[in-house]
Design a protein around this motif. Structure first.
Motif, PDB file in Angstrom:
ATOM      1  N   ILE A  68       0.837  -1.198   0.000  1.00  0.00           N
ATOM      2  CA  ILE A  68       0.000   0.000   0.000  1.00  0.00           C
ATOM      3  C   ILE A  68       0.876   1.253   0.000  1.00  0.00           C
ATOM      4  O   ILE A  68       1.722   1.441   0.882  1.00  0.00           O
ATOM      5  CB  ILE A  68      -0.937   0.025   1.215  1.00  0.00           C
ATOM      6  CG1 ILE A  68      -1.760  -1.256   1.293  1.00  0.00           C
ATOM      7  CG2 ILE A  68      -1.852   1.252   1.149  1.00  0.00           C
ATOM      8  CD1 ILE A  68      -2.707  -1.470   0.137  1.00  0.00           C
ATOM      9  N   LEU A  69       0.656   2.114  -0.982  1.00  0.00           N
ATOM     10  CA  LEU A  69       1.396   3.363  -1.101  1.00  0.00           C
ATOM     11  C   LEU A  69       0.617   4.550  -0.531  1.00  0.00           C
ATOM     12  O   LEU A  69       1.210   5.490  -0.004  1.00  0.00           O
ATOM     13  CB  LEU A  69       1.723   3.636  -2.574  1.00  0.00           C
ATOM     14  CG  LEU A  69       2.674   2.631  -3.219  1.00  0.00           C
ATOM     15  CD1 LEU A  69       2.618   2.748  -4.741  1.00  0.00           C
ATOM     16  CD2 LEU A  69       4.096   2.846  -2.726  1.00  0.00           C
ATOM     17  N   GLU A  70      -0.694   4.501  -0.661  1.00  0.00           N
ATOM     18  CA  GLU A  70      -1.546   5.613  -0.206  1.00  0.00           C
ATOM     19  C   GLU A  70      -2.924   5.051   0.116  1.00  0.00           C
ATOM     20  O   GLU A  70      -3.455   4.233  -0.626  1.00  0.00           O
ATOM     21  CB  GLU A  70      -1.635   6.671  -1.308  1.00  0.00           C
ATOM     22  CG  GLU A  70      -2.511   7.858  -0.992  1.00  0.00           C
ATOM     23  CD  GLU A  70      -2.637   8.823  -2.164  1.00  0.00           C
ATOM     24  OE1 GLU A  70      -3.487   9.732  -2.077  1.00  0.00           O
ATOM     25  OE2 GLU A  70      -1.895   8.661  -3.151  1.00  0.00           O
ATOM     26  N   GLY A  71      -3.495   5.499   1.230  1.00  0.00           N
ATOM     27  CA  GLY A  71      -4.841   5.050   1.582  1.00  0.00           C
ATOM     28  C   GLY A  71      -4.830   3.686   2.246  1.00  0.00           C
ATOM     29  O   GLY A  71      -3.894   3.324   2.974  1.00  0.00           O
ATOM     30  N   ALA A  72      -5.888   2.892   1.981  1.00  0.00           N
ATOM     31  CA  ALA A  72      -6.041   1.605   2.651  1.00  0.00           C
ATOM     32  C   ALA A  72      -6.888   0.669   1.800  1.00  0.00           C
ATOM     33  O   ALA A  72      -7.600   1.096   0.888  1.00  0.00           O
ATOM     34  CB  ALA A  72      -6.694   1.797   4.022  1.00  0.00           C
ATOM     35  N   LEU A  73      -6.789  -0.618   2.099  1.00  0.00           N
ATOM     36  CA  LEU A  73      -7.643  -1.643   1.492  1.00  0.00           C
ATOM     37  C   LEU A  73      -8.224  -2.502   2.603  1.00  0.00           C
ATOM     38  O   LEU A  73      -7.509  -2.936   3.517  1.00  0.00           O
ATOM     39  CB  LEU A  73      -6.854  -2.542   0.531  1.00  0.00           C
ATOM     40  CG  LEU A  73      -6.635  -2.073  -0.895  1.00  0.00           C
ATOM     41  CD1 LEU A  73      -5.805  -3.097  -1.657  1.00  0.00           C
ATOM     42  CD2 LEU A  73      -7.956  -1.821  -1.613  1.00  0.00           C
ATOM     43  N   GLU A  74      -9.526  -2.766   2.513  1.00  0.00           N
ATOM     44  CA  GLU A  74     -10.170  -3.697   3.437  1.00  0.00           C
ATOM     45  C   GLU A  74     -10.197  -5.074   2.792  1.00  0.00           C
ATOM     46  O   GLU A  74     -10.718  -5.238   1.689  1.00  0.00           O
ATOM     47  CB  GLU A  74     -11.578  -3.226   3.763  1.00  0.00           C
ATOM     48  CG  GLU A  74     -12.285  -4.114   4.780  1.00  0.00           C
ATOM     49  CD  GLU A  74     -13.653  -3.584   5.173  1.00  0.00           C
ATOM     50  OE1 GLU A  74     -14.373  -4.301   5.882  1.00  0.00           O
ATOM     51  OE2 GLU A  74     -13.986  -2.455   4.759  1.00  0.00           O
ATOM     52  N   HIS A  75      -9.624  -6.054   3.481  1.00  0.00           N
ATOM     53  CA  HIS A  75      -9.451  -7.404   2.947  1.00  0.00           C
ATOM     54  C   HIS A  75     -10.338  -8.395   3.701  1.00  0.00           C
ATOM     55  O   HIS A  75     -10.405  -8.365   4.931  1.00  0.00           O
ATOM     56  CB  HIS A  75      -7.984  -7.816   3.075  1.00  0.00           C
ATOM     57  CG  HIS A  75      -7.735  -9.271   2.841  1.00  0.00           C
ATOM     58  ND1 HIS A  75      -7.400  -9.775   1.611  1.00  0.00           N
ATOM     59  CD2 HIS A  75      -7.785 -10.347   3.679  1.00  0.00           C
ATOM     60  CE1 HIS A  75      -7.246 -11.085   1.700  1.00  0.00           C
ATOM     61  NE2 HIS A  75      -7.475 -11.456   2.947  1.00  0.00           N
ATOM     62  N   LYS A  76     -10.994  -9.301   2.952  1.00  0.00           N
ATOM     63  CA  LYS A  76     -11.716 -10.425   3.532  1.00  0.00           C
ATOM     64  C   LYS A  76     -11.443 -11.642   2.662  1.00  0.00           C
ATOM     65  O   LYS A  76     -11.368 -11.518   1.431  1.00  0.00           O
ATOM     66  CB  LYS A  76     -13.218 -10.152   3.590  1.00  0.00           C
ATOM     67  CG  LYS A  76     -13.611  -9.027   4.533  1.00  0.00           C
ATOM     68  CD  LYS A  76     -15.118  -8.812   4.557  1.00  0.00           C
ATOM     69  CE  LYS A  76     -15.497  -7.669   5.495  1.00  0.00           C
ATOM     70  NZ  LYS A  76     -16.959  -7.433   5.517  1.00  0.00           N
ATOM     71  N   ASP A  77     -11.302 -12.821   3.300  1.00  0.00           N
ATOM     72  CA  ASP A  77     -11.030 -14.014   2.500  1.00  0.00           C
ATOM     73  C   ASP A  77     -11.686 -15.255   3.090  1.00  0.00           C
ATOM     74  O   ASP A  77     -12.240 -15.224   4.197  1.00  0.00           O
ATOM     75  CB  ASP A  77      -9.518 -14.222   2.323  1.00  0.00           C
ATOM     76  CG  ASP A  77      -8.777 -14.496   3.616  1.00  0.00           C
ATOM     77  OD1 ASP A  77      -9.256 -15.301   4.424  1.00  0.00           O
ATOM     78  OD2 ASP A  77      -7.699 -13.897   3.821  1.00  0.00           O
ATOM     79  N   SER A  78     -11.610 -16.333   2.311  1.00  0.00           N
ATOM     80  CA  SER A  78     -12.262 -17.585   2.689  1.00  0.00           C
ATOM     81  C   SER A  78     -11.531 -18.316   3.803  1.00  0.00           C
ATOM     82  O   SER A  78     -12.034 -19.329   4.311  1.00  0.00           O
ATOM     83  CB  SER A  78     -12.387 -18.488   1.460  1.00  0.00           C
ATOM     84  OG  SER A  78     -11.125 -18.701   0.844  1.00  0.00           O
ATOM     85  N   MET A  79     -10.355 -17.828   4.218  1.00  0.00           N
ATOM     86  CA  MET A  79      -9.654 -18.393   5.368  1.00  0.00           C
ATOM     87  C   MET A  79     -10.165 -17.797   6.670  1.00  0.00           C
ATOM     88  O   MET A  79      -9.727 -18.181   7.754  1.00  0.00           O
ATOM     89  CB  MET A  79      -8.146 -18.155   5.243  1.00  0.00           C
ATOM     90  CG  MET A  79      -7.480 -18.920   4.112  1.00  0.00           C
ATOM     91  SD  MET A  79      -5.688 -18.595   3.997  1.00  0.00           S
ATOM     92  CE  MET A  79      -5.689 -16.998   3.158  1.00  0.00           C
ATOM     93  N   GLY A  80     -11.061 -16.802   6.566  1.00  0.00           N
ATOM     94  CA  GLY A  80     -11.608 -16.152   7.749  1.00  0.00           C
ATOM     95  C   GLY A  80     -10.884 -14.887   8.152  1.00  0.00           C
ATOM     96  O   GLY A  80     -11.206 -14.291   9.187  1.00  0.00           O
ATOM     97  N   ASN A  81      -9.927 -14.458   7.344  1.00  0.00           N
ATOM     98  CA  ASN A  81      -9.200 -13.226   7.650  1.00  0.00           C
ATOM     99  C   ASN A  81     -10.012 -12.009   7.250  1.00  0.00           C
ATOM    100  O   ASN A  81     -10.637 -11.983   6.187  1.00  0.00           O
ATOM    101  CB  ASN A  81      -7.860 -13.194   6.908  1.00  0.00           C
ATOM    102  CG  ASN A  81      -6.951 -14.321   7.331  1.00  0.00           C
ATOM    103  OD1 ASN A  81      -6.567 -14.413   8.485  1.00  0.00           O
ATOM    104  ND2 ASN A  81      -6.610 -15.195   6.394  1.00  0.00           N
ATOM    105  N   GLY A  82      -9.969 -11.002   8.098  1.00  0.00           N
ATOM    106  CA  GLY A  82     -10.564  -9.716   7.798  1.00  0.00           C
ATOM    107  C   GLY A  82      -9.669  -8.639   8.371  1.00  0.00           C
ATOM    108  O   GLY A  82      -9.386  -8.647   9.580  1.00  0.00           O
ATOM    109  N   SER A  83      -9.180  -7.746   7.534  1.00  0.00           N
ATOM    110  CA  SER A  83      -8.233  -6.747   8.024  1.00  0.00           C
ATOM    111  C   SER A  83      -8.275  -5.528   7.128  1.00  0.00           C
ATOM    112  O   SER A  83      -8.787  -5.570   6.005  1.00  0.00           O
ATOM    113  CB  SER A  83      -6.817  -7.318   8.059  1.00  0.00           C
ATOM    114  OG  SER A  83      -6.395  -7.650   6.759  1.00  0.00           O
ATOM    115  N   VAL A  84      -7.718  -4.437   7.627  1.00  0.00           N
ATOM    116  CA  VAL A  84      -7.515  -3.229   6.836  1.00  0.00           C
ATOM    117  C   VAL A  84      -6.014  -3.047   6.668  1.00  0.00           C
ATOM    118  O   VAL A  84      -5.271  -2.992   7.652  1.00  0.00           O
ATOM    119  CB  VAL A  84      -8.148  -1.996   7.497  1.00  0.00           C
ATOM    120  CG1 VAL A  84      -7.817  -0.747   6.698  1.00  0.00           C
ATOM    121  CG2 VAL A  84      -9.659  -2.175   7.606  1.00  0.00           C
ATOM    122  N   ILE A  85      -5.555  -2.972   5.417  1.00  0.00           N
ATOM    123  CA  ILE A  85      -4.143  -2.802   5.103  1.00  0.00           C
ATOM    124  C   ILE A  85      -3.933  -1.327   4.785  1.00  0.00           C
ATOM    125  O   ILE A  85      -4.558  -0.799   3.852  1.00  0.00           O
ATOM    126  CB  ILE A  85      -3.744  -3.664   3.893  1.00  0.00           C
ATOM    127  CG1 ILE A  85      -4.349  -5.055   4.000  1.00  0.00           C
ATOM    128  CG2 ILE A  85      -2.234  -3.755   3.752  1.00  0.00           C
ATOM    129  CD1 ILE A  85      -4.342  -5.807   2.683  1.00  0.00           C
TER     130      ILE A  85
END
Length: 241
Positions: A68-85
């Motif tokens: 990530i260079l600027e801002g953020a990404l909200e991530h969700k996946d089938s492994m059960g992870n949920g995070s904001v990068i």
């Protein structure tokens, strides 16, 4: 030998909410001269509009690195992870035998600028895995900081391939020298700003395939942020070539 490829020579796509530049062949952009380098297959330079993103989609047998260079990404996946990068964070997702995930810009007012990078793994159909790490600017300032490696050394993220990825920030008089291990290839990508590497000027979006060099000198940075990939000396591991 340093083979530069300038920013404007990259492929591109404009989907309104997504403006992307492609260092290597990807999706509709196909150039038989640009089908990856060693095990590095994709560097996509993405600008994602506020409140937009990529819906749930699958991946299999790929190492997927998000920077990530600027801002953020909200991530969700089938492994059960949920995070904001967030800016300064790195994420590595080993798709292995198969995953699904989504990525959205959580801001309702600011764009997200990110790099998504794909590396071909050295083994297939493994257990999917997720890693995320935050790096302060001081850890990368005026040097090349190891952020991804096959052994997870120096608190780097672990990747399933013989590749080492470094990140550096350079400004003003800051300098660094990178000694290339014998019988290795290097790919250089300048993500932001500008700097000089072995007397060659690099600006944001420029990259280079580097073969048969022993040393790289980084200097004269102007708000520069760069990634360096130390890789096996093979020309391309593109799975569809």
């Amino acid at each position: 030998m340093i083979e530069q490829r300038l920013s404007h020579e990259r492929g591109s796509a404009d989907h309104g909410w997504l403006k992307a530049r492609f260092s290597f062949s990807f999706a509709h952009y196909w150039d038989p001269e640009q089908i990856g380098f060693s095990d590095l297959l994709v560097i996509n330079d993405d600008q994602i509009a506020a409140s937009k993103g990529f819906g749930t989609h699958p991946h299999k047998n790929m190492e997927i690195f998000t920077y990530i260079l600027e801002g953020a990404l909200e991530h969700k996946d089938s492994m059960g992870n949920g995070s904001v990068i967030k800016a300064g964070d790195i994420q590595l997702m080993s798709a292995g035998s198969g995953i699904t995930h989504s990525e959205f810009n959580p801001s309702n007012s600011h764009k997200t600028h990110s790099l998504q990078i794909w590396v071909m793994p050295n083994t297939e159909n493994t257990q999917p895995n997720y890693q995320q790490h935050s790096l302060s600017p001081e850890e990368k300032r005026g040097k090349l900081k190891l952020i991804i490696s096959p052994d997870g050394e120096e608190n780097s993220l672990y990747i399933r391939q013989d590749i080492r990825i470094y990140s550096g920030l350079f400004d003003a008089r800051e300098q660094a020298i990178f000694t290339i291990p014998e019988n290795r290839y290097v790919y250089l990508h300048v993500a932001k700003g500008s700097l000089i590497v072995n007397d060659l000027v690099f600006n944001a979006g420029d990259g280079a395939r580097i073969r048969h060099e022993r040393q790289l000198t980084f200097s004269h940075g102007d708000n520069a942020e760069t990634l360096l990939f130390d890789m096996r000396p093979v020309e391309s591991n593109y799975p569809y070539a």
